[in-house]
Design an enzyme around this catalytic site. Structure first.
Site, PDB file in Angstrom:
ATOM      1  N   GLU A 282      -3.712   1.130  -1.877  1.00 21.48           N
ATOM      2  CA  GLU A 282      -4.457   1.728  -3.005  1.00 21.48           C
ATOM      3  C   GLU A 282      -4.339   0.785  -4.204  1.00 21.48           C
ATOM      4  O   GLU A 282      -3.859   1.156  -5.265  1.00 21.48           O
ATOM      5  CB  GLU A 282      -3.946   3.122  -3.344  1.00 21.48           C
ATOM      6  CG  GLU A 282      -2.463   3.248  -3.592  1.00 21.48           C
ATOM      7  CD  GLU A 282      -2.089   4.632  -4.108  1.00 21.48           C
ATOM      8  OE1 GLU A 282      -2.936   5.271  -4.744  1.00 21.48           O
ATOM      9  OE2 GLU A 282      -0.947   5.063  -3.874  1.00 21.48           O
TER      10      GLU A 282
ATOM     11  N   GLU B 157      -7.900  -5.058 -10.349  1.00 19.36           N
ATOM     12  CA  GLU B 157      -6.443  -5.043 -10.260  1.00 19.36           C
ATOM     13  C   GLU B 157      -5.960  -5.894  -9.089  1.00 19.36           C
ATOM     14  O   GLU B 157      -4.910  -5.642  -8.505  1.00 19.36           O
ATOM     15  CB  GLU B 157      -5.925  -3.609 -10.172  1.00 19.36           C
ATOM     16  CG  GLU B 157      -6.145  -2.825 -11.466  1.00 19.36           C
ATOM     17  CD  GLU B 157      -5.510  -1.453 -11.456  1.00 19.36           C
ATOM     18  OE1 GLU B 157      -4.699  -1.186 -10.529  1.00 19.36           O
ATOM     19  OE2 GLU B 157      -5.810  -0.652 -12.355  1.00 19.36           O
TER      20      GLU B 157
END
Length: 816
Positions: free
Chosen positions: A602, A611
């Protein structure tokens, strides 16, 4: 459902009453408060009291005060219960010109009077001052308002802007002052007047150049001339006529609307003789209630009961609005609050941050579904003969935790039957009496597992995994057990929510396998019982399957590893191995045996890849089993859309966390967009955003030709004039099969109730005005170096081009 409704918190409503003449302020304020209003809007000076210039000395020579004394009320009443209004004759006088366009003496008088009234409002410490409507020709007016806001007054500046030009712009006519002074300040439109004219002028491509600009264009001009000051707010005036186009109303969602001026002429009378609003007017009020705007009732009361009945109706209507859900309560502190994106490789998350993300009611349910679907496909590919019991019905999403526990109990009960068979001596046959007991126990196990899994999930798919078969020798009859070994790697395991979701998926699949095993066992046992009398030498040969998952939880944050290892002990995760290393550098002890069949992560950001998910998963791909290994997520796509959001832009410009204004406007922010709007695109059907970047995992270019830099050029054509303050970034990810997580508005895969990701806001240094029908080009780049990843972006219209923002990551970057 009743419990959910009970948890909702009602929204607050602040009501004000506007009056045009005040003969005695203290008793009027008491009366208004007793009628249920929260504050009173009154003229700072009598509307008919014009003053001349201080240069002439006439007004200055008068012995009497130009307005009422501040001793009439306590300071607390002035500061909390009174809003001042400027004199309505000021704007026309300020815009007055001489015969040849030269300076008019009346303008000087009006300018001095304006400064006098504003100084008095500041002296009284009023919370806000209500400015009249802007005239069509308003350059001088805007200049003086700019002088006011540049002095950073303590009061808020509420500029009256009509939602539709229903007042026929009486302020530009010769009798403006008298009409404004003698009436309520608002005159209903004539029967032949329609709001369609104002709507068309606002939404047509030529509206920006029209000789009669729409209310929004007048507001936009004021905002630009005042350098988009944060002290400016909109007092949106709602009269009997509304724009025909709903987008003309919706555009104000991106503006700093502080108050709705609801005129009494907008109300209609119901059968009982009380004032009510039409359905469309109710929708307008409800639309802005989510922004906690204040409502001011203005105009002369049109009912015998006076102004109180308007207050009672508005509060009754407000009570009918749905309260704040638990999700809205959780998101409330983050509305329009700019947050710097995470630096996942440079910084370690704190426990509080982990806890917030772990509360997401949607994300981990979707991950559990994805892991389960991947397991079923792997089993189907490698073991076509392995049967899975249960139809394709999914269980309710909210029962994830309860299901995992129930499945574990049911699976353990059913597994004991297989273990009993494994412990029997080779060649042993079933005793008929024992078989009846087995049927009873099996029936109970099947029933418990069936309830726990909600009927199970059907198998099917194309992906596979490596298995190891453990065969028992057969002598006469017996059971051959095939152990299906699956290796799952949770990379970036955090405090373990993905590990829990993966184990829950394994438990559900294991229960489905065991149910099928028991069904075949009962059938074979029944056949053996029926045939025992005729064929005593019948050999019972069964093939049964057993899922044996092994899980690796890889996490670089040493503090989160403490939690993971504690869970291994407390939850008795005997098949979970915790690895305290960076996924990009970790080397498994048994590289061949420990290759992952399913790799779960995730690492997504608000823009999908912001990210560093591509870089992290590319680094971890070396321990994903070649050809058959599955990545969850398997792909993710970022989307961009132009954004009108003056509040967000001002928040970025005046950032308190970033000292440089240039850096602040070249940084992407995570934000729960609230007081913002994505304008409609001419060519858009449902999605207003357009595709930017896509990443797939496993990366087909791994390992020789990895290139995660990207460029995309997007074209937009807006449906109405708008001021663009930046770009809104979203993502959509396919976890596996048809299981998605998405924050893309309008997408059929949108994840309702998921709050782990808010959109990404890319500001621009100077807002850009884009006319309806004008083509706008958006360019965005994803740059990659050996030490960082960054974005660059630029906008271009037919008449304006912005500079490239954040070149070479000078202001904003994500460290590798």
């Amino acid at each position: 459902m009743a419990e959910v409704e009970a948890e909702k918190i009602p929204r607050t409503l602040v009501l004000g009453c506007d009056v045009n003449f005040v003969s005695n302020l203290p008793p009027l304020l008491t009366e208004v408060i007793n009628d249920g209003f929260d504050f009173l809007s009154v003229p700072l000076v009598h509307p008919r009291h014009r003053r001349d210039s201080a240069a002439t000395g006439v007004s200055k020579a008068r012995a009497g005060a130009f307005t009422r004394s501040d001793l009439l009320l306590k300071s607390s009443s002035w500061t909390r219960s009174v809003v001042g209004k400027l004199s309505p004759w000021l704007w026309p006088a300020i815009e007055a010109q001489g015969p040849d366009g030269e300076f008019s003496p009346s303008r000087r008088n009006a300018e001095d009077a304006l400064k006098q009234e504003l100084a008095w409002a500041s002296h009284l410490s009023l919370p806000a001052v209500l400015f009249p409507q802007l005239p069509h020709q308003n350059s001088n007016t805007c200049r003086l308002i700019n002088q006011c806001v540049q002095q950073l007054p303590y009061y808020q500046v509420w500029v009256t802007v009509p939602l539709a030009d229903w007042s026929n712009d009486r302020q530009d006519e010769g009798g403006t002052a008298a009409a404004a002074a003698e009436g309520s300040g608002v005159v209903p439109s004539s029967p032949g007047h329609s709001s369609s004219s104002s709507t068309s002028s606002s939404s047509s491509p030529s509206s920006s150049s029209s000789s009669s600009p729409s209310p929004w264009h007048r507001w936009n001009k004021l905002r630009c001339l005042c350098e988009r000051s944060q002290a400016l707010f909109v007092a949106l005036e709602v009269g009997p006529d509304l724009p025909e186009d709903e987008e003309e109303v919706a555009r104000w969602e991106a503006e700093p609307v502080k108050v709705l001026l609801l005129h009494t002429s907008a109300f209609i009378t119901n059968k009982k003789g009380f004032p009510v609003l039409s359905k469309r007017h109710q929708s307008v009020v409800k639309r802005f209630s989510k922004f906690n705007v204040q409502i001011v009732v203005t105009g002369k009361p049109r009912h015998d009961s006076g102004r109180k009945v308007y207050q009672q109706y508005l509060r009754h209507m407000h009570q009918q609005l749905a309260g704040m859900t638990s999700e809205e309560q959780l998101e409330a502190p983050y509305l329009d609050y700019l947050q710097a994106p995470l630096q996942p490789l440079m910084d370690n998350l704190e426990s509080q941050t982990y806890e917030t993300f772990e509360k997401d009611p949607v994300k981990y349910v979707q991950y559990r579904k994805a892991v389960k679907a991947a397991l079923l496909d792997l089993i189907k590919l490698k073991h076509p003969t392995c049967r899975l019991q249960g139809p394709g019905a999914e269980q309710p999403e909210g029962a994830a935790a309860a299901t995992a526990a129930a499945v574990a109990v049911a699976a353990a009960s059913a597994q004991r039957m297989v273990d009993d068979n494994d412990d029997e001596e080779e060649g042993s046959d079933y005793d008929e009496g024992d078989d009846e007991d087995s049927k009873d126990e099996l029936s109970a196990a099947i029933k418990a597992a069936s309830v726990a899994t909600g009927g199970g999930v059907g198998s099917g798919g194309e992906e596979g995994q490596t298995t190891k078969k453990t065969k028992k020798k057969e002598k006469g009859g017996g059971v051959k057990v095939v152990a299906i070994e699956v290796v799952l790697m949770v990379v970036g395991a955090g405090r373990g929510p993905l590990v829990k979701a993966s184990l829950a998926a394994c438990a559900e699949v294991e229960a489905m396998i065991l149910l099928a095993n028991k069904k075949s066992l009962i059938a074979a046992s029944s056949a053996s019982s029926q045939s025992s009398s005729s064929s005593s030498n019948l050999n019972l040969k069964l093939v049964q399957f057993k899922l044996k998952p092994r899980v690796f939880a890889v996490e670089k944050n040493a503090n989160a590893v403490v939690t993971l290892r504690s869970l291994v002990h407390t939850e008795q995760w005997a098949n979970v191995t915790v690895v305290s290393e960076d996924m990009r550098t970790w080397q498994p002890q048994n590289p061949d045996k420990d290759l992952a069949d399913i790799m779960v992560s995730e690492l997504l950001g608000s823009f999908g890849d912001n990210e560093l998910s591509p870089e992290c998963l590319d680094g971890a791909q070396r321990f994903l089993r070649p050809h058959t290994g599955v990545s969850i997520p398997c792909d993710y796509t970022s989307y961009l859309a132009p954004l009108a959001a003056s509040k967000l832009w001002n928040e970025a410009k005046h950032s308190k966390t970033i000292d440089s204004p240039l850096k602040a406007l070249e940084t992407a922010y995570v934000v729960k967009m609230h007081n913002a709007k994505v304008p409609l695109d001419h060519n858009a059907s449902e999605l207003k955003a357009k595709l930017a970047f896509t990443f797939n995992h496993p990366n087909p270019d791994w390992p020789e030709h990895i290139d995660n830099s990207r460029f995309r050029s997007l074209q937009f054509c807006l449906d109405q004039d708008a001021t663009i303050h930046g770009l809104a970034g979203y993502f959509e990810s396919r976890l596996y099969g048809d299981v998605y997580i998405s924050i893309l508005p309008g997408s059929p895969n949108f994840s309702h109730g998921m709050f782990s990701w808010f959109p990404l806001y890319f500001p621009i240094r100077d807002p850009v005005f884009v006319a309806a029908g004008e083509h706008m080009k958006v360019d965005i780049w994803r740059g990659v170096s050996s030490t960082k990843v960054w974005y660059e972006w630029a906008l271009a219209t037919q008449h304006h081009t912005t500079p490239v923002h954040n070149p070479n990551g000078r202001s904003y970057w994500i460290g590798l």
